[in-house]
Write a protein that holds these residues in place. Sequence first.
Motif, PDB file in Angstrom:
ATOM      1  N   SER A   1       0.822  -1.216   0.000  1.00  0.00           N
ATOM      2  CA  SER A   1       0.000   0.000   0.000  1.00  0.00           C
ATOM      3  C   SER A   1       0.853   1.262   0.000  1.00  0.00           C
ATOM      4  CB  SER A   1      -0.928   0.001   1.227  1.00  0.00           C
ATOM      5  OG  SER A   1      -0.155   0.071   2.422  1.00  0.00           O
ATOM      6  N   ALA A   2       2.112   1.136   0.475  1.00  0.00           N
ATOM      7  CA  ALA A   2       3.003   2.304   0.471  1.00  0.00           C
ATOM      8  C   ALA A   2       3.540   2.612  -0.921  1.00  0.00           C
ATOM      9  CB  ALA A   2       4.174   2.073   1.439  1.00  0.00           C
ATOM     10  N   ILE A   3       3.527   1.601  -1.802  1.00  0.00           N
ATOM     11  CA  ILE A   3       4.133   1.788  -3.124  1.00  0.00           C
ATOM     12  C   ILE A   3       3.444   2.875  -3.941  1.00  0.00           C
ATOM     13  CG2 ILE A   3       4.595   0.650  -5.336  1.00  0.00           C
ATOM     14  CD1 ILE A   3       5.315  -1.861  -3.787  1.00  0.00           C
ATOM     15  N   PRO A   4       2.073   2.953  -3.993  1.00  0.00           N
ATOM     16  CA  PRO A   4       1.464   4.068  -4.735  1.00  0.00           C
ATOM     17  C   PRO A   4       1.860   5.433  -4.195  1.00  0.00           C
ATOM     18  CG  PRO A   4      -0.170   2.369  -4.278  1.00  0.00           C
ATOM     19  CD  PRO A   4       1.054   2.005  -3.510  1.00  0.00           C
ATOM     20  N   GLU A   5       1.935   5.551  -2.851  1.00  0.00           N
ATOM     21  CA  GLU A   5       2.342   6.828  -2.262  1.00  0.00           C
ATOM     22  C   GLU A   5       3.791   7.148  -2.586  1.00  0.00           C
ATOM     23  OE1 GLU A   5       0.393   8.997  -0.885  1.00  0.00           O
ATOM     24  OE2 GLU A   5      -1.318   7.662  -1.150  1.00  0.00           O
ATOM     25  N   LEU A   6       4.623   6.117  -2.555  1.00  0.00           N
ATOM     26  CA  LEU A   6       6.029   6.325  -2.902  1.00  0.00           C
ATOM     27  C   LEU A   6       6.165   6.664  -4.390  1.00  0.00           C
ATOM     28  CD1 LEU A   6       7.725   3.449  -0.872  1.00  0.00           C
ATOM     29  CD2 LEU A   6       7.751   5.897  -0.371  1.00  0.00           C
ATOM     30  N   ALA A   7       5.266   6.124  -5.209  1.00  0.00           N
ATOM     31  CA  ALA A   7       5.285   6.473  -6.633  1.00  0.00           C
ATOM     32  C   ALA A   7       4.940   7.942  -6.819  1.00  0.00           C
ATOM     33  CB  ALA A   7       4.304   5.591  -7.400  1.00  0.00           C
ATOM     34  N   LYS A   8       3.917   8.423  -6.090  1.00  0.00           N
ATOM     35  CA  LYS A   8       3.581   9.847  -6.144  1.00  0.00           C
ATOM     36  C   LYS A   8       4.747  10.692  -5.640  1.00  0.00           C
ATOM     37  CE  LYS A   8      -1.398   9.203  -5.403  1.00  0.00           C
ATOM     38  NZ  LYS A   8      -2.528   9.473  -4.480  1.00  0.00           N
ATOM     39  N   THR A   9       5.403  10.188  -4.597  1.00  0.00           N
ATOM     40  CA  THR A   9       6.557  10.895  -4.062  1.00  0.00           C
ATOM     41  C   THR A   9       7.666  10.967  -5.098  1.00  0.00           C
ATOM     42  OG1 THR A   9       6.028  10.121  -1.838  1.00  0.00           O
ATOM     43  CG2 THR A   9       8.262  10.890  -2.208  1.00  0.00           C
ATOM     44  N   SER A  10       7.880   9.865  -5.790  1.00  0.00           N
ATOM     45  CA  SER A  10       8.908   9.825  -6.825  1.00  0.00           C
ATOM     46  C   SER A  10       8.594  10.801  -7.950  1.00  0.00           C
ATOM     47  CB  SER A  10       9.030   8.405  -7.382  1.00  0.00           C
ATOM     48  OG  SER A  10       9.991   8.344  -8.398  1.00  0.00           O
ATOM     49  N   VAL A  11       7.307  10.843  -8.355  1.00  0.00           N
ATOM     50  CA  VAL A  11       6.888  11.802  -9.392  1.00  0.00           C
ATOM     51  C   VAL A  11       7.124  13.225  -8.912  1.00  0.00           C
ATOM     52  CG1 VAL A  11       4.896  12.700 -10.659  1.00  0.00           C
ATOM     53  CG2 VAL A  11       5.209  10.235 -10.424  1.00  0.00           C
ATOM     54  N   GLY A  12       6.735  13.500  -7.649  1.00  0.00           N
ATOM     55  CA  GLY A  12       6.938  14.834  -7.092  1.00  0.00           C
ATOM     56  C   GLY A  12       8.405  15.208  -7.003  1.00  0.00           C
ATOM     57  N   LEU A  13       9.232  14.232  -6.590  1.00  0.00           N
ATOM     58  CA  LEU A  13      10.669  14.494  -6.462  1.00  0.00           C
ATOM     59  C   LEU A  13      11.282  14.813  -7.821  1.00  0.00           C
ATOM     60  CD1 LEU A  13      13.157  14.599  -4.666  1.00  0.00           C
ATOM     61  CD2 LEU A  13      13.389  12.124  -4.923  1.00  0.00           C
ATOM     62  N   ARG A  14      10.868  14.076  -8.855  1.00  0.00           N
ATOM     63  CA  ARG A  14      11.388  14.359 -10.196  1.00  0.00           C
ATOM     64  C   ARG A  14      10.925  15.729 -10.690  1.00  0.00           C
ATOM     65  NH1 ARG A  14      10.772   8.667 -11.038  1.00  0.00           N
ATOM     66  NH2 ARG A  14       8.660   8.930 -11.869  1.00  0.00           N
ATOM     67  N   LYS A  15       9.677  16.113 -10.353  1.00  0.00           N
ATOM     68  CA  LYS A  15       9.181  17.434 -10.731  1.00  0.00           C
ATOM     69  C   LYS A  15       9.987  18.532 -10.040  1.00  0.00           C
ATOM     70  CE  LYS A  15       5.504  17.287 -13.482  1.00  0.00           C
ATOM     71  NZ  LYS A  15       5.297  18.173 -14.643  1.00  0.00           N
ATOM     72  N   ILE A  16      10.277  18.302  -8.750  1.00  0.00           N
ATOM     73  CA  ILE A  16      11.068  19.268  -8.001  1.00  0.00           C
ATOM     74  C   ILE A  16      12.462  19.394  -8.603  1.00  0.00           C
ATOM     75  CG2 ILE A  16      12.174  19.693  -5.762  1.00  0.00           C
ATOM     76  CD1 ILE A  16       9.670  18.376  -4.488  1.00  0.00           C
ATOM     77  N   GLN A  17      13.074  18.246  -8.887  1.00  0.00           N
ATOM     78  CA  GLN A  17      14.420  18.259  -9.463  1.00  0.00           C
ATOM     79  C   GLN A  17      14.418  18.901 -10.839  1.00  0.00           C
ATOM     80  OE1 GLN A  17      15.136  14.053  -9.154  1.00  0.00           O
ATOM     81  NE2 GLN A  17      16.118  14.215  -7.144  1.00  0.00           N
ATOM     82  N   LYS A  18      13.374  18.641 -11.628  1.00  0.00           N
ATOM     83  CA  LYS A  18      13.285  19.234 -12.967  1.00  0.00           C
ATOM     84  C   LYS A  18      13.126  20.745 -12.874  1.00  0.00           C
ATOM     85  CE  LYS A  18      10.880  18.913 -17.410  1.00  0.00           C
ATOM     86  NZ  LYS A  18      10.817  20.358 -17.600  1.00  0.00           N
ATOM     87  N   LEU A  19      12.310  21.199 -11.915  1.00  0.00           N
ATOM     88  CA  LEU A  19      12.148  22.638 -11.745  1.00  0.00           C
ATOM     89  C   LEU A  19      13.472  23.282 -11.375  1.00  0.00           C
ATOM     90  CD1 LEU A  19      10.372  25.173 -11.533  1.00  0.00           C
ATOM     91  CD2 LEU A  19       9.995  24.592  -9.131  1.00  0.00           C
ATOM     92  N   GLY A  20      14.219  22.615 -10.464  1.00  0.00           N
ATOM     93  CA  GLY A  20      15.527  23.145 -10.092  1.00  0.00           C
ATOM     94  C   GLY A  20      16.457  23.253 -11.287  1.00  0.00           C
ATOM     95  N   LEU A  21      16.442  22.223 -12.159  1.00  0.00           N
ATOM     96  CA  LEU A  21      17.279  22.255 -13.365  1.00  0.00           C
ATOM     97  C   LEU A  21      16.815  23.350 -14.321  1.00  0.00           C
ATOM     98  CD1 LEU A  21      17.681  18.437 -14.056  1.00  0.00           C
ATOM     99  CD2 LEU A  21      19.453  20.006 -13.265  1.00  0.00           C
ATOM    100  N   ASP A  22      15.486  23.483 -14.482  1.00  0.00           N
ATOM    101  CA  ASP A  22      14.958  24.496 -15.390  1.00  0.00           C
ATOM    102  C   ASP A  22      15.305  25.901 -14.916  1.00  0.00           C
ATOM    103  OD1 ASP A  22      13.898  22.584 -17.014  1.00  0.00           O
ATOM    104  OD2 ASP A  22      11.855  22.746 -16.245  1.00  0.00           O
ATOM    105  N   LEU A  23      15.257  26.096 -13.595  1.00  0.00           N
ATOM    106  CA  LEU A  23      15.563  27.421 -13.066  1.00  0.00           C
ATOM    107  C   LEU A  23      17.033  27.772 -13.240  1.00  0.00           C
ATOM    108  CD1 LEU A  23      13.463  27.427  -9.774  1.00  0.00           C
ATOM    109  CD2 LEU A  23      12.950  28.607 -11.905  1.00  0.00           C
TER     110      LEU A  23
END
Length: 558
Positions: A288-310
């Motif tokens: 049951s933690a895997i879907p939440e961790l998947a959302k976390t992974s998506v969020g982390l990649r979005k955060i990292q991508k924003l940092g790279l874009d900036l």
Amino acid sequence: MENSMELMRFIFSSSRQTFILAVLAGIGSGLCMVGLLALVNQALHNIGEVTVLSMGLFTALLAAMVFFRVNSTVLLTKLSQKSIAEMRMRLSKKILAAPLKVTERQGPHKLLATLTDDVAALANGIMRLPFLFINLAVISGCLVYMLWLSWWLFLLALFFIFAGIMVYRLPESRALGLLNEARGFADNLYQGFQAICSGTKELKIHRKRREMFFNGPLQEAAQGYADKTISGTRYYSFAGSFGLLMFFMIIGFLVYLFPSWANLDAATLTGYVMVFLFIQGPMEVVVSAIPELAKTSVGLRKIQKLGLDLNLEEEGKLETPDNVQLIESKQWQTISLDSVIHSYYRELEDTHFQLGPIDMSINRGELIFLIGGNGSGKTTFAKLLLGLYEPESGNIKVDDVIVESNNLESYRQLFSVVFVDFFLFEQLLGFEDAEIDALAESYIEKLQLNHKVKVEDGKLSTVQLSQGQKKRLALLTAYLEDRDFYVFDEWAADQDPLFKRIFYTQILPDLKAKGKTVLVISHDDQYFDIADRYIKMDSGKAELSEHMPEIFMDKETA
């Protein structure tokens, strides 16, 4: 597991020692639970033969389990909150440090979605880690206990478990893709929320616009986010249910089929059934933690991508020499633009607009009007002059000092500005003067707002005012900054006729009398005669003149 590993790498980079201690504590708690399971199984098969030693060991394992569990949770919670706070501050700093055109291109809705949704998803994922580690330790310990009971039965059970994991991976990859798509709809949803907050009046006044907005982009974004999230969760639910099915299939095999053809003692068989019944709970927690961790992974990649874009605009720039001069206030005499060019993409027209080349000098103490039609490039020119946009070619110079990346910050400190799309802070930030309240009150009286606004401990009593009155408070901040160069972007557009006249006939001349340089973007041609010089913008071209443009002179003589 790939999602949790990505998350763990992020936390590990924040504080290695705390992370290791938390993981070890989680593993210790899990192993203690397995030890308790083994003691209970042994006691059940030796009823009446329980010794003081086994009771003492049971008590010790129980106390150790609580100790390790509490410490694992507290350590990882402390680490997660520290990591999240640092990430929020780092992202905020990146946004403020990034070139203005980069943040404008990203859009406020994307920045807000990352700072809220993505960081919240990351925090939620980190908070699940203590329980993930504890339950992984329980599963590992159960496997070891199963191996100790019967190595060949353990291999058979291991085969079923790995078969379940491999089958789980099939829908899991599809689910992760759907959650990625859902995150894309979240950006659009935040854009819609921003439109609701900023365009409330426009939506209220026009029913058809409101209906089309709700039934169009907002509904599409909300429904798309919900549909993709539901679909992704459905795939995860199917995978998790199949895993649960595998466990009970193994238990059924052990209870109903295995005893008829295998010679296995009751203690081992009971131990295996107990383990599988016990391990199902931890496995469900992990699954049951895997879907939440998947959302976390998506969020982390979005955060990292924003940092790279900036940071993208900063990459590849040559380092400026160490001997570049800083720009000192109160000493400069002339700001020059030498062959300055800046271009940007106009989305609505699908064209690139070029401002420049611009060649002109602004002298200290001048009052200059920046005039021209809508879309002629006036605000873009002002942002270039302020150092918010960097020229693509050409230079801005203060006397003989070229404005470059390592003196850009000191250059910007020459200016006080009120933008047409200004933001009003409730607190008077950036002032250390002990008498700031009294000074602010004197300016508020001058701006005819003393009947509505008070200042206490550097904080405005209210900013719930009309747009024109808010602009006066923005001018208050500029007054308090007391810098050399004032820029007003359509400041008088929202003022009543009386205060508009005060602005042009009293405020601007008073600033000029104090030796301030003032640039005013304006369409109020009836007041143009107070200027020393004029910058006329037309289709990205700028012309500096000491005479009022002919078009306005014709109006006066007509």
